[in-house]
Motif scaffolding. Structure first.
Motif, PDB file in Angstrom:
ATOM      1  N   ALA A 277       0.070  -2.932   7.579  1.00 21.01           N
ATOM      2  CA  ALA A 277      -0.362  -2.467   6.267  1.00 21.01           C
ATOM      3  C   ALA A 277      -1.683  -2.954   5.815  1.00 21.01           C
ATOM      4  O   ALA A 277      -2.191  -2.710   4.671  1.00 21.01           O
ATOM      5  CB  ALA A 277       0.811  -2.808   4.878  1.00 21.01           C
ATOM      6  N   ARG A 278      -2.454  -3.904   6.696  1.00 21.66           N
ATOM      7  CA  ARG A 278      -3.768  -4.437   6.522  1.00 21.66           C
ATOM      8  C   ARG A 278      -3.733  -5.645   5.124  1.00 21.66           C
ATOM      9  O   ARG A 278      -4.937  -5.510   4.578  1.00 21.66           O
ATOM     10  CB  ARG A 278      -4.765  -3.151   6.313  1.00 21.66           C
ATOM     11  N   LEU A 279      -2.519  -6.085   4.932  1.00 23.97           N
ATOM     12  CA  LEU A 279      -2.624  -7.170   3.838  1.00 23.97           C
ATOM     13  C   LEU A 279      -3.451  -8.352   4.412  1.00 23.97           C
ATOM     14  O   LEU A 279      -3.838  -9.162   3.549  1.00 23.97           O
ATOM     15  CB  LEU A 279      -1.163  -7.490   3.520  1.00 23.97           C
ATOM     16  N   THR A 280      -3.612  -8.252   5.581  1.00 25.78           N
ATOM     17  CA  THR A 280      -4.203  -9.485   6.236  1.00 25.78           C
ATOM     18  C   THR A 280      -5.589  -9.547   5.831  1.00 25.78           C
ATOM     19  O   THR A 280      -6.355 -10.619   6.010  1.00 25.78           O
ATOM     20  CB  THR A 280      -4.214  -9.409   7.725  1.00 25.78           C
ATOM     21  N   THR A 281      -6.234  -8.507   5.232  1.00 31.94           N
ATOM     22  CA  THR A 281      -7.744  -8.446   4.757  1.00 31.94           C
ATOM     23  C   THR A 281      -7.587  -9.211   3.336  1.00 31.94           C
ATOM     24  O   THR A 281      -8.780  -9.601   2.979  1.00 31.94           O
ATOM     25  CB  THR A 281      -8.193  -6.975   4.843  1.00 31.94           C
ATOM     26  N   ASP A 282      -6.452  -9.370   2.677  1.00 27.50           N
ATOM     27  CA  ASP A 282      -6.404  -9.968   1.507  1.00 27.50           C
ATOM     28  C   ASP A 282      -5.654 -11.330   1.622  1.00 27.50           C
ATOM     29  O   ASP A 282      -5.775 -12.107   0.484  1.00 27.50           O
ATOM     30  CB  ASP A 282      -5.683  -8.757   0.479  1.00 27.50           C
ATOM     31  N   TYR A 283      -4.683 -11.589   2.362  1.00 19.22           N
ATOM     32  CA  TYR A 283      -4.046 -12.796   2.289  1.00 19.22           C
ATOM     33  C   TYR A 283      -3.745 -13.300   3.720  1.00 19.22           C
ATOM     34  O   TYR A 283      -3.819 -12.428   4.958  1.00 19.22           O
ATOM     35  CB  TYR A 283      -2.717 -12.480   1.694  1.00 19.22           C
TER      36      TYR A 283
ATOM     37  N   GLN B 117      -4.462  -3.109  -3.304  1.00 19.80           N
ATOM     38  CA  GLN B 117      -3.262  -4.039  -2.682  1.00 19.80           C
ATOM     39  C   GLN B 117      -1.976  -3.599  -3.088  1.00 19.80           C
ATOM     40  O   GLN B 117      -1.169  -3.670  -2.351  1.00 19.80           O
ATOM     41  CB  GLN B 117      -3.583  -5.239  -3.342  1.00 19.80           C
ATOM     42  N   ARG B 118      -1.797  -2.751  -4.482  1.00 25.17           N
ATOM     43  CA  ARG B 118      -0.534  -2.569  -4.620  1.00 25.17           C
ATOM     44  C   ARG B 118      -0.248  -1.308  -3.536  1.00 25.17           C
ATOM     45  O   ARG B 118       1.120  -1.276  -3.100  1.00 25.17           O
ATOM     46  CB  ARG B 118      -0.573  -1.883  -6.053  1.00 25.17           C
ATOM     47  N   GLN B 119      -0.957  -0.513  -3.099  1.00 25.42           N
ATOM     48  CA  GLN B 119      -0.640   0.601  -2.077  1.00 25.42           C
ATOM     49  C   GLN B 119      -0.325  -0.093  -0.931  1.00 25.42           C
ATOM     50  O   GLN B 119       0.617   0.461  -0.157  1.00 25.42           O
ATOM     51  CB  GLN B 119      -1.738   1.641  -2.087  1.00 25.42           C
ATOM     52  N   LYS B 120      -1.022  -1.031  -0.439  1.00 21.59           N
ATOM     53  CA  LYS B 120      -0.861  -1.769   0.793  1.00 21.59           C
ATOM     54  C   LYS B 120       0.731  -2.399   0.583  1.00 21.59           C
ATOM     55  O   LYS B 120       1.398  -2.350   1.756  1.00 21.59           O
ATOM     56  CB  LYS B 120      -1.696  -2.941   0.959  1.00 21.59           C
ATOM     57  N   VAL B 121       0.885  -3.011  -0.142  1.00 24.10           N
ATOM     58  CA  VAL B 121       2.347  -3.474  -0.257  1.00 24.10           C
ATOM     59  C   VAL B 121       3.506  -2.437  -0.164  1.00 24.10           C
ATOM     60  O   VAL B 121       4.282  -2.653   0.628  1.00 24.10           O
ATOM     61  CB  VAL B 121       2.550  -4.429  -1.496  1.00 24.10           C
TER      62      VAL B 121
ATOM     63  N   SER C 125     -13.667   4.512  -4.983  1.00 29.57           N
ATOM     64  CA  SER C 125     -13.816   5.241  -3.714  1.00 29.57           C
ATOM     65  C   SER C 125     -13.766   4.512  -2.491  1.00 29.57           C
ATOM     66  O   SER C 125     -13.093   4.809  -1.471  1.00 29.57           O
ATOM     67  CB  SER C 125     -15.248   5.772  -3.726  1.00 29.57           C
ATOM     68  N   GLU C 126     -14.024   2.900  -2.608  1.00 29.75           N
ATOM     69  CA  GLU C 126     -14.115   1.997  -1.397  1.00 29.75           C
ATOM     70  C   GLU C 126     -12.716   1.916  -1.283  1.00 29.75           C
ATOM     71  O   GLU C 126     -12.174   1.778   0.008  1.00 29.75           O
ATOM     72  CB  GLU C 126     -14.897   0.611  -1.822  1.00 29.75           C
ATOM     73  N   ASN C 127     -11.658   1.485  -2.107  1.00 33.22           N
ATOM     74  CA  ASN C 127     -10.325   1.399  -1.924  1.00 33.22           C
ATOM     75  C   ASN C 127      -9.639   2.682  -1.646  1.00 33.22           C
ATOM     76  O   ASN C 127      -8.761   2.622  -0.867  1.00 33.22           O
ATOM     77  CB  ASN C 127      -9.646   0.860  -3.288  1.00 33.22           C
ATOM     78  N   ALA C 128     -10.109   3.563  -2.251  1.00 31.13           N
ATOM     79  CA  ALA C 128      -9.408   5.075  -2.019  1.00 31.13           C
ATOM     80  C   ALA C 128      -9.550   5.375  -0.257  1.00 31.13           C
ATOM     81  O   ALA C 128      -8.652   5.485   0.357  1.00 31.13           O
ATOM     82  CB  ALA C 128     -10.051   6.131  -2.460  1.00 31.13           C
ATOM     83  N   LYS C 129     -10.764   5.095   0.051  1.00 30.42           N
ATOM     84  CA  LYS C 129     -11.090   5.138   1.680  1.00 30.42           C
ATOM     85  C   LYS C 129     -10.184   4.314   2.345  1.00 30.42           C
ATOM     86  O   LYS C 129      -9.720   4.539   3.411  1.00 30.42           O
ATOM     87  CB  LYS C 129     -12.627   4.951   1.963  1.00 30.42           C
ATOM     88  N   GLU C 130     -10.088   3.147   2.144  1.00 33.99           N
ATOM     89  CA  GLU C 130      -9.403   2.097   3.033  1.00 33.99           C
ATOM     90  C   GLU C 130      -7.868   2.665   2.985  1.00 33.99           C
ATOM     91  O   GLU C 130      -7.307   2.334   4.006  1.00 33.99           O
ATOM     92  CB  GLU C 130      -9.475   0.632   2.200  1.00 33.99           C
ATOM     93  N   ILE C 131      -7.413   2.771   1.958  1.00 35.75           N
ATOM     94  CA  ILE C 131      -5.787   3.233   1.977  1.00 35.75           C
ATOM     95  C   ILE C 131      -5.649   4.649   2.720  1.00 35.75           C
ATOM     96  O   ILE C 131      -4.668   4.521   3.703  1.00 35.75           O
ATOM     97  CB  ILE C 131      -5.432   3.635   0.642  1.00 35.75           C
ATOM     98  N   ARG C 132      -6.635   5.596   2.640  1.00 36.73           N
ATOM     99  CA  ARG C 132      -6.406   6.822   3.150  1.00 36.73           C
ATOM    100  C   ARG C 132      -6.658   6.633   4.855  1.00 36.73           C
ATOM    101  O   ARG C 132      -5.990   7.023   5.793  1.00 36.73           O
ATOM    102  CB  ARG C 132      -7.286   7.682   3.041  1.00 36.73           C
ATOM    103  N   ASN C 133      -7.600   5.546   5.203  1.00 35.60           N
ATOM    104  CA  ASN C 133      -7.614   5.196   6.598  1.00 35.60           C
ATOM    105  C   ASN C 133      -6.329   4.438   7.050  1.00 35.60           C
ATOM    106  O   ASN C 133      -6.007   4.667   8.191  1.00 35.60           O
ATOM    107  CB  ASN C 133      -8.821   4.288   6.947  1.00 35.60           C
TER     108      ASN C 133
END
Length: 543
Positions: A441-447, A468-472, A496-504
Motif C-alpha cells: 500500500a506504499r505506506l513505507t513512503t510515510d512510515y 495516507q488515509r487512502q493508503k491505510v 493533484s500530487e496525492n491523487a496521482k500517487e493513489i491512482r498509481n
C-alpha cells in the motif's frame, strides 16, 4: 412485561434465591418491635441467664437478617448484570449487523450508557423493591394482627390520614407553582429580549420605561414565589397536624385498652406502634416504584424495537477468516443487476471483471455511480440480479461482501495504531501478512515498518493526510485478501500530487479494481475497460 419475563425465565435459580433472601430480610420490619416487645417482659425477677439468651438470640437475628440483605444485594446485582449483558448484547448485535444501516453512534452510546442505566435503576431495581416491600408489608401486618387485632387495625386506618393532606392541597399548590413558573418564564423572556435589544431602547430614549417593566416583572416573580412558599408552609402545617392525630388518637385508644384490660400492655402497644411504620411505608414505596417503572415506558419501547429487529448480516461469515487463494484463476460478473433509486429513476447493468482489469465508471454527478458500486459491495440490495464468481469455469453465486473491498473518499480511521487499523483489531494477525499489506500500500513512503505498532493515528485519523488515509484503506483490502477492489471517488478530496500517487497505487495492485471518479484521464491506457453510466440508467461500455 418482556423485561420481567427476561428476569424470571432466564434466571430462575437466581430469582428463587432472591425470593428466599427477601423473605428472610422482610423480618427486618418487625425486628426492633420484637426486641422491644420481649425486653418489656423483663422485671426484677428475670434471671441473668434469660437476659443472656435474649442477647444472643437478638444478635443472631440481627446478623441473619442483615447478612440476608447483603446476599440479596449481591444476587440482585448478579441478576441485573446478566440481564444487562443479555439485553445490551442483543442491542449491539442488532444495530451492528443491521444490513449496513447503523444508528448514529451518539444515539447508541446514549442508549447503552444512559437509557440502560435508567432501565436498571427505574425498572429492574424498582421491580425488586416492589417484591421486598410486599413481603415487608405482609410480615409486619401479620405481626401486628397477632399482637392485637383491634389496635393494629386502628393504627393502620389512622396511618392513612396523612395521605389526605396532599389530596386537599395539591390543586392549590399546583396552581401556585404554575403561576410562579409562568411569571418566571415571562421574566426570563423579557430580560433576554430587552437586553439584546437595548440599543434600540437607547436610540429612542425609553430606557426608564423599559426598566420599570423589568422591575415590575421581578416583583411579580418574587410575589409568586412568596405565595407559593406560604401555601407550601400551610400544607406542611396541615400535614403535621394530621400526622399528630394519626399517632395520638390510636395511641390513646391503646392506652384505654391498657387501663381497661389486663391482657394488653404498654409493651404490646409500643411494639404495634413500631411495626406500624413498616406497613404504611411499604405501601407508599410500592406506589412510588410502580410510577418509576412506568416512567421507563419510552425507553423500554425503544429497546424492544431494536431487539425485535432481525439482522440478516449476522449470519454472514467473517470474510477475513476465509481468504481467497492467490493461485486460483477467477473472474467476477454482475448479471442482470437492477435496482430502483426513486420512483422515476432506476439502474440496470451487466458487468464482467477479469483478474487484471482496471475499470473506470464515469457519469454525471448524482446519477447513481456510488449506488451502483454499493450494489457490488452488498451495502445496497439490488431488486434483481446476481453476483457471480467464476472459478475453474464453474459459476458460483456469492455474497459480495465475501470478496469485495470498498474504498470511499473519506475512509474511517480508528483511534489506534497502524497495525490495528489495517487488520481491524485482529489480535492473531500474522506479522508477515501485515508487513506485506503495509508495503504494497506504499505506506513505507510515510512510515517505517516498526511504526505499525508504535504510532497512534488519532481520532478518525487526525494524524493522517488524505493520501495516507487512502493508503491505510488500501492496506486493509490487501490484508483481508479481497479479490475485488471498489474505489469510490478516492481522489476527490486529494490534491493533484496525492491523487496521482493513489491512482498509481490502484493501478499497481494485483487485484482487479473498479473505480468511480469525477476527475479522471479517459485516455489513460492503464484502464482496461471504461464505462459511462448514462441518464437513462444504463451502463454503456466505451472501451
Amino acid at each position: 412485561m418482556y423485561f420481567i419475563k427476561e428476569l424470571i425465565e432466564k434466571h430462575k435459580f437466581l430469582m428463587i434465591c432472591s425470593l428466599c433472601l427477601i423473605i428472610i430480610y422482610s423480618f427486618n420490619g418487625v425486628l426492633i418491635s420484637s426486641l422491644v416487645y420481649y425486653a418489656g417482659k423483663f422485671n426484677a425477677h428475670t434471671s441473668l441467664k434469660s437476659v443472656l439468651i435474649y442477647l444472643v438470640l437478638a444478635l443472631a437475628a440481627w446478623g441473619v437478617i442483615y447478612f440476608a440483605q447483603f446476599l440479596l444485594s449481591v444476587v440482585q446485582s448478579k441478576v441485573i448484570k446478566e440481564v444487562n449483558i443479555s439485553l445490551k448484547g442483543e442491542v449491539i448485535t442488532n444495530t451492528w449487523f443491521a444490513n449496513g444501516k447503523h444508528e448514529n453512534s451518539a444515539d447508541i452510546i446514549s442508549l447503552l450508557m444512559n437509557d440502560f442505566k435508567l432501565l436498571e435503576t427505574n425498572y429492574l431495581t424498582e421491580f425488586f423493591e416492589i417484591i421486598e416491600n410486599l413481603f415487608l408489608l405482609i410480615v409486619s401486618l401479620a405481626y401486628m394482627l397477632i399482637l392485637n387485632r383491634l389496635v393494629a387495625l386502628v393504627f393502620i386506618a389512622f396511618s392513612f390520614l396523612p395521605l389526605v393532606t396532599p389530596i386537599l392541597f395539591s390543586k392549590r399548590l399546583n396552581l401556585a407553582a404554575s403561576n410562579w413558573t409562568k411569571k418566571n418564564d415571562a421574566l426570563i423572556t423579557k430580560v433576554k429580549d430587552f437586553y439584546q435589544g437595548y440599543s434600540t431602547f437607547r436610540t429612542y430614549g425609553v430606557q426608564k420605561r423599559i426598566y420599570s417593566i423589568l422591575y415590575g416583572r421581578v416583583v411579580d416573580v418574587e410575589d409568586g414565589q412568596y405565595h407559593l412558599s406560604v401555601r407550601q408552609s400551610g400544607a406542611q402545617l396541615a400535614g403535621s397536624l394530621v400526622a399528630g392525630i394519626g399517632f395520638i388518637v390510636p395511641f390513646s385508644i391503646g392506652c384505654l385498652l391498657i387501663i381497661s384490660t389486663n391482657s394488653f400492655t404498654f409493651t404490646t402497644l409500643l411494639a404495634i406502634f413500631l411495626a406500624n411504620d413498616r406497613v404504611i411505608s411499604p405501601v407508599m414505596s410500592m406506589v412510588s416504584s410502580f410510577n418509576q417503572m412506568e416512567s421507563t415506558a419510552t425507553i423500554r419501547k425503544k429497546i424492544l424495537q431494536i431487539i425485535n429487529k432481525k439482522p440478516s448480516l449476522y449470519e454472514r461469515n467473517d470474510s477475513s477468516s476465509e481468504p481467497q487463494s492467490d493461485n486460483e484463476e477467477s473472474k467476477f460478473e454482475a448479471r442482470n443487476m437492477y435496482f430502483r433509486i426513486s420512483e422515476s429513476k432506476s439502474i440496470s447493468f451487466d458487468l464482467k471483471v477479469n483478474n487484471t482489469d482496471k475499470i473506470l465508471i464515469f457519469g454525471e454527478s448524482g446519477i447513481g455511480k456510488s449506488t451502483l458500486l454499493k450494489t457490488l459491495n452488498g451495502d445496497v440490495n439490488a431488486d434483481s440480479g446476481n453476483y457471480i464468481e467464476i472459478k475453474n469455469n464453474d459459476a458460483i453465486v456469492r455474497n459480495p461482501t465475501e470478496d469485495v473491498a470498498y474504498i470511499n473518499q473519506n475512509p474511517y480511521i480508528y483511534k489506534a495504531n497502524i497495525a490495528d487499523n489495517i487488520s481491524l483489531f485482529n489480535s492473531e494477525a500474522q506479522l508477515d501478512k501485515l508487513k506485506s499489506a503495509f508495503t504494497e500500500a506504499r505506506l513505507t513512503t510515510d512510515y517505517e515498518l516498526s511504526d505499525m505498532f508504535q504510532i497512534n493515528l488519532g481520532e478518525n485519523g487526525s494524524m493522517l493526510s488524505g493520501g495516507q488515509r487512502q493508503k491505510v484503506e488500501v492496506a486493509r483490502a490487501l490484508f483481508a485478501n479481497k479479490s475485488l477492489i471498489l474505489a469510490d471517488e478516492v481522489t476527490a478530496n486529494l490534491d493533484s500530487e496525492n491523487a496521482k500517487e493513489i491512482r498509481n497505487l490502484l493501478f499497481r495492485l494485483s487485484q482487479p479494481v473498479i473505480e468511480v471518479a469525477h476527475h479522471y484521464d479517459i485516455n489513460d491506457k492503464r484502464y482496461t475497460k471504461i464505462y459511462n453510466l448514462q441518464n437513462n440508467g444504463t451502463l454503456v461500455q466505451i472501451k
